[in-house]
Design a protein around this motif. Structure first.
Motif, PDB file in Angstrom:
ATOM      1  N   SER A  94       4.187  -5.802   1.915  1.00 40.11           N
ATOM      2  CA  SER A  94       3.394  -5.106   0.908  1.00 40.11           C
ATOM      3  C   SER A  94       3.335  -3.609   1.204  1.00 40.11           C
ATOM      4  O   SER A  94       3.433  -2.775   0.306  1.00 40.11           O
ATOM      5  N   LYS A  95       3.198  -3.259   2.495  1.00 37.27           N
ATOM      6  CA  LYS A  95       3.194  -1.843   2.883  1.00 37.27           C
ATOM      7  C   LYS A  95       4.534  -1.194   2.559  1.00 37.27           C
ATOM      8  O   LYS A  95       4.585  -0.065   2.073  1.00 37.27           O
ATOM      9  N   LEU A  96       5.623  -1.905   2.825  1.00 36.90           N
ATOM     10  CA  LEU A  96       6.957  -1.383   2.523  1.00 36.90           C
ATOM     11  C   LEU A  96       7.109  -1.155   1.021  1.00 36.90           C
ATOM     12  O   LEU A  96       7.558  -0.102   0.577  1.00 36.90           O
ATOM     13  N   GLN A  97       6.717  -2.131   0.235  1.00 35.40           N
ATOM     14  CA  GLN A  97       6.824  -2.029  -1.219  1.00 35.40           C
ATOM     15  C   GLN A  97       6.002  -0.845  -1.739  1.00 35.40           C
ATOM     16  O   GLN A  97       6.458  -0.068  -2.576  1.00 35.40           O
ATOM     17  N   ASP A  98       4.784  -0.698  -1.215  1.00 35.93           N
ATOM     18  CA  ASP A  98       3.903   0.386  -1.638  1.00 35.93           C
ATOM     19  C   ASP A  98       4.511   1.744  -1.289  1.00 35.93           C
ATOM     20  O   ASP A  98       4.509   2.663  -2.106  1.00 35.93           O
ATOM     21  N   GLU A  99       5.046   1.864  -0.069  1.00 34.45           N
ATOM     22  CA  GLU A  99       5.632   3.129   0.354  1.00 34.45           C
ATOM     23  C   GLU A  99       6.872   3.461  -0.465  1.00 34.45           C
ATOM     24  O   GLU A  99       7.086   4.619  -0.840  1.00 34.45           O
TER      25      GLU A  99
END
Length: 142
Positions: A83-88
């Motif tokens: 989720s952090k990767l997708q958000d970034e």
């Protein structure tokens, strides 16, 4: 552990660890190699700045060649680190952090350069075995 960090479980051992060959990465490469870790140097200057590196791999993202893991095979709730990767990625280049995007672009460039991934419209003459002698044996090109 709940906070989104990835922890070692002993079952998943990396085939390669990609580290930028500049600044603090140089000493990290040396230290990890002493332990026998499968370190691969990445020279970011060879592929331009962060934006240029992202442009080199965007076609793979747009073609659905990158999978983000969910909590289980049926869930649409991503694991915290995914989720952090997708958000970034969604905020790039205007987000406050670019670390995940940088790591993703470097990994995808490495995969492209070794023929382990391609765009579905590109011709792939022969599938390449990524893990020839392991329990993870599978073809990388589809």
């Amino acid at each position: 552990n709940g906070d989104g960090d990835v922890t070692a479980d002993g079952d998943h051992v990396p085939n390669e660890i990609i580290i930028e060959d500049k600044a603090s990465g140089i000493s990290l490469i040396q230290q990890l190699r002493k332990t026998g870790a499968p370190v691969v140097k990445f020279d970011p200057k060879k592929y331009g700045d962060k934006m240029m590196r992202v442009r080199r791999v965007t076609h793979l993202l747009e073609a659905g060649r990158v999978w983000l893991p969910a909590f289980d095979g049926k869930s649409k709730v991503l694991r915290p680190y995914a989720s952090k990767l997708q958000d970034e990625c969604a905020k790039f280049p205007k987000g406050s952090s670019r670390d995940f995007v940088d790591a993703l672009s470097q990994a995808l460039i490495r995969l492209i350069n070794n023929g382990w991934v391609h765009h579905p419209l590109d011709e792939a003459s022969n599938p390449v075995k990524m893990y020839a002698d392991s329990k993870y044996d599978r073809e990388a090109l589809y």
